[in-house]
Design a protein around this motif. Structure first.
Motif, PDB file in Angstrom:
ATOM      1  N   SER A 112       0.851  -1.179   0.000  1.00  0.00           N
ATOM      2  CA  SER A 112       0.000   0.000   0.000  1.00  0.00           C
ATOM      3  C   SER A 112       0.889   1.231   0.000  1.00  0.00           C
ATOM      4  N   SER A 116      -3.295   2.850   3.699  1.00  0.00           N
ATOM      5  CA  SER A 116      -4.743   2.919   3.914  1.00  0.00           C
ATOM      6  C   SER A 116      -5.201   1.859   4.911  1.00  0.00           C
ATOM      7  N   ALA A 118      -7.585  -0.130   4.321  1.00  0.00           N
ATOM      8  CA  ALA A 118      -8.452  -0.938   3.458  1.00  0.00           C
ATOM      9  C   ALA A 118      -8.585  -2.356   3.985  1.00  0.00           C
ATOM     10  N   LEU A 145      -5.877  -5.181   4.962  1.00  0.00           N
ATOM     11  CA  LEU A 145      -4.757  -5.232   4.030  1.00  0.00           C
ATOM     12  C   LEU A 145      -3.424  -5.125   4.763  1.00  0.00           C
ATOM     13  N   PRO A 179      -8.463  -4.666  -4.113  1.00  0.00           N
ATOM     14  CA  PRO A 179      -8.601  -3.290  -3.622  1.00  0.00           C
ATOM     15  C   PRO A 179      -8.590  -2.313  -4.790  1.00  0.00           C
ATOM     16  N   THR A 181      -8.321   1.238  -4.276  1.00  0.00           N
ATOM     17  CA  THR A 181      -7.613   2.472  -3.968  1.00  0.00           C
ATOM     18  C   THR A 181      -6.269   2.472  -4.683  1.00  0.00           C
ATOM     19  N   ASP A 184      -2.899   0.500  -3.600  1.00  0.00           N
ATOM     20  CA  ASP A 184      -3.170  -0.720  -2.835  1.00  0.00           C
ATOM     21  C   ASP A 184      -3.146  -1.897  -3.803  1.00  0.00           C
ATOM     22  N   THR A 185      -2.294  -2.878  -3.527  1.00  0.00           N
ATOM     23  CA  THR A 185      -2.086  -3.978  -4.470  1.00  0.00           C
ATOM     24  C   THR A 185      -1.932  -5.294  -3.727  1.00  0.00           C
TER      25      THR A 185
END
Length: 321
Positions: A112, A116, A118, A145, A179, A181, A184-185
């Protein structure tokens, strides 16, 4: 004239989208590293009233992941510049009497750029889509996350339980919502593609349509991603509840009272999570047939409580919410 212009623009956009998707199979590359499948350490005490299995775990063969090159970025089994929305694995129907209680996921990538808060959604889809494709999401659970990022760094498995077990009525799909955003991966490990292997991996494209990885217009990969449903068979929950034993309240916010049989000088209380692991074992020897337990330290979910003495044994399901 305006109507014709907009019609032409929509048609052009559809053509460009189609052409962009057609390049999927031309731009992926295999990562230069491999992962050795890990095994879950079985807990020392397994509840004999519960039998659990983790489907396709550990995955056999070479384990790797695929990333995108050229003008594309991201991962075949995760976030990418095509804007994929979800990744899922196909599974045949489970045996009668079994239910899905959670997931084991093996992530290769998690990061990220925004730090975040998330959550990643893990879901189960039924097979009501066209031609048996993923249809409705029938149940789900979320997982932070930031926890997945730490687990990837430490090479740990990601394990989470459903709040309520789900019993599929046929074949089903298990996967993750990616995700959305920027920065974000996540990406899952997968089995190395082989022409001799029947792939089970699917993804949801940016237009919300589902596609198998092995479609020529998709990745043209025969692979499976390392996300595994935990399935458990529970026994004895349909037996009549012993009227001399009560566990209240149920559901509970964590505080429960156990009323055991009268004239029981000692008895044992054991509590098991739905994946079969024992989370509590305690003996009571003070001759009091009523005890209070604080279980608020346990995660919300479904558990099995076993109450036993030298003669009787009682098991039932309890819910912490």
């Amino acid at each position: 004239m305006k109507k014709l212009f907009f019609t032409l623009m929509i048609g052009l956009a559809l053509i460009l989208t189609s052409q962009a998707q057609d390049t999927r199979s031309k731009h992926w590359q295999r990562a230069g590293i491999e992962k050795s499948p890990k095994s879950i350490v079985n807990p020392a005490n397994i509840n004999r009233d519960i039998t659990c299995d983790t489907l396709r775990f550990p995955m056999t063969g070479n384990i790797t992941y695929y990333f995108l090159g050229d003008q594309d970025t991201g991962y075949v089994t995760g976030n990418n510049s095509y804007g994929d929305k979800a990744k899922a694995e196909f599974f045949e129907a489970v045996d009668e009497g079994y239910a899905i209680t959670g997931f084991v996921a093996e992530f290769a990538i998690a990061k990220s750029l925004t730090n975040s808060n998330a959550n990643i959604t893990f879901g189960i889809w039924d097979n009501t889509g066209s031609g048996g494709k993923p249809g409705n999401m029938v149940t789900s659970a979320t997982y932070p996350l930031i926890w997945i990022i730490e687990e990837v760094q430490k090479q740990w498995l990601t394990i989470l339980n459903l709040q309520e077990p789900y019993t599929p009525t046929g074949s089903f799909y298990v996967g993750i919502i990616l995700p959305q955003t920027p920065g974000d991966t996540v990406a899952l490990w997968c089995k190395e593609s082989s022409d001799s292997y029947v792939g089970t991996a699917w993804d949801m494209w940016s237009d919300s349509t589902w596609h198998s990885f092995n479609e020529p217009s998709s990745w043209n990969l025969n692979t499976s991603m390392l996300i595994h449903p935990i399935v458990c068979k529970t026994l004895g929950f349909n037996k009549p509840v012993d009227p001399e034993i009560s566990v209240l309240p149920n559901p509970s916010n964590g505080m429960i009272s156990i009323q055991n049989r009268k004239n029981t000088p000692r008895f044992k209380v054991e509590i098991y999570a739905y994946n079969g692991s024992q989370v509590l074992s305690k003996e009571f020897t003070n001759g009091n047939n009523r005890v209070d337990l604080d279980l608020s330290w346990l995660p919300k979910g479904i558990y099995v409580i076993k109450i036993s003495d030298h003669i009787y044994q009682h098991s039932q399901k309890i819910i912490l919410n």
